[in-house]
Design a protein around this motif. Structure first.
Motif, PDB file in Angstrom:
ATOM      1  N   GLU A   5       0.832  -1.205   0.000  1.00 18.55           N
ATOM      2  CA  GLU A   5       0.000   0.000   0.000  1.00 18.55           C
ATOM      3  C   GLU A   5       0.865   1.253   0.000  1.00 18.55           C
ATOM      4  OE1 GLU A   5      -2.245  -1.050   3.460  1.00 18.55           O
ATOM      5  OE2 GLU A   5      -4.060  -1.387   2.277  1.00 18.55           O
ATOM      6  N   GLN A   8       2.160   1.845  -3.456  1.00 27.87           N
ATOM      7  CA  GLN A   8       1.114   2.388  -4.326  1.00 27.87           C
ATOM      8  C   GLN A   8       0.957   3.891  -4.097  1.00 27.87           C
ATOM      9  OE1 GLN A   8      -2.167  -0.378  -3.389  1.00 27.87           O
ATOM     10  NE2 GLN A   8      -2.250  -0.730  -5.599  1.00 27.87           N
ATOM     11  N   ILE A   9       0.984   4.299  -2.853  1.00 33.05           N
ATOM     12  CA  ILE A   9       0.884   5.732  -2.542  1.00 33.05           C
ATOM     13  C   ILE A   9       2.090   6.468  -3.099  1.00 33.05           C
ATOM     14  CG2 ILE A   9       0.896   7.425  -0.674  1.00 33.05           C
ATOM     15  CD1 ILE A   9      -0.725   5.324   0.967  1.00 33.05           C
ATOM     16  N   ASP A  11       3.918   5.791  -5.580  1.00 32.47           N
ATOM     17  CA  ASP A  11       3.862   5.881  -7.044  1.00 32.47           C
ATOM     18  C   ASP A  11       3.021   7.047  -7.531  1.00 32.47           C
ATOM     19  OD1 ASP A  11       5.538   3.744  -7.446  1.00 32.47           O
ATOM     20  OD2 ASP A  11       3.932   2.289  -7.788  1.00 32.47           O
ATOM     21  N   THR A  12       2.113   7.547  -6.705  1.00 33.82           N
ATOM     22  CA  THR A  12       1.252   8.656  -7.121  1.00 33.82           C
ATOM     23  C   THR A  12       1.871  10.018  -6.822  1.00 33.82           C
ATOM     24  OG1 THR A  12       0.037   8.801  -5.034  1.00 33.82           O
ATOM     25  CG2 THR A  12      -0.801   7.255  -6.690  1.00 33.82           C
ATOM     26  N   LEU A  13       2.953  10.053  -6.072  1.00 33.33           N
ATOM     27  CA  LEU A  13       3.571  11.313  -5.687  1.00 33.33           C
ATOM     28  C   LEU A  13       4.418  11.884  -6.813  1.00 33.33           C
ATOM     29  CD1 LEU A  13       4.792  10.363  -2.099  1.00 33.33           C
ATOM     30  CD2 LEU A  13       2.682  11.535  -2.742  1.00 33.33           C
ATOM     31  N   SER A  14       4.486  13.207  -6.866  1.00 31.89           N
ATOM     32  CA  SER A  14       5.376  13.868  -7.817  1.00 31.89           C
ATOM     33  C   SER A  14       6.032  15.045  -7.118  1.00 31.89           C
ATOM     34  CB  SER A  14       4.618  14.330  -9.060  1.00 31.89           C
ATOM     35  OG  SER A  14       3.626  15.271  -8.708  1.00 31.89           O
ATOM     36  N   VAL A  33      -5.023  19.490  -4.220  1.00 34.38           N
ATOM     37  CA  VAL A  33      -3.696  18.910  -4.074  1.00 34.38           C
ATOM     38  C   VAL A  33      -3.289  18.961  -2.614  1.00 34.38           C
ATOM     39  CG1 VAL A  33      -1.267  19.114  -4.753  1.00 34.38           C
ATOM     40  CG2 VAL A  33      -3.063  19.647  -6.400  1.00 34.38           C
TER      41      VAL A  33
END
Length: 67
Positions: A5, A8-9, A11-14, A33
């Motif tokens: 988990e 997965q989190i 991977d969404t960060l930039s 955001v």
């Protein structure tokens, strides 16, 4: 929360780099955001009428704000 988990989190960060004195969000803007300060600081200000902005809060590394 397990490791999967968390990955997965992550991977969404930039990463977004802002210049000094650049606005991240403005008062009364709709935001969608969630920000975390990775390095440096951000300053929240409030402007009342025609007055100059006053500092309301400082955010430092690892602190967050937003939606």
């Amino acid at each position: 929360t397990d490791s999967y988990e968390l990955l997965q989190i992550a991977d969404t960060l930039s990463t977004i780099v802002y210049s000094p004195n650049e606005y991240i969000i403005r008062e009364r803007e709709l935001g969608d955001v969630f920000y975390t300060i990775a390095e440096g600081k951000a300053i929240a200000t409030k402007t009342m009428s025609q007055n100059a902005p006053t500092e309301e809060k400082q955010y430092h590394s690892s602190e967050d704000f937003g939606k």
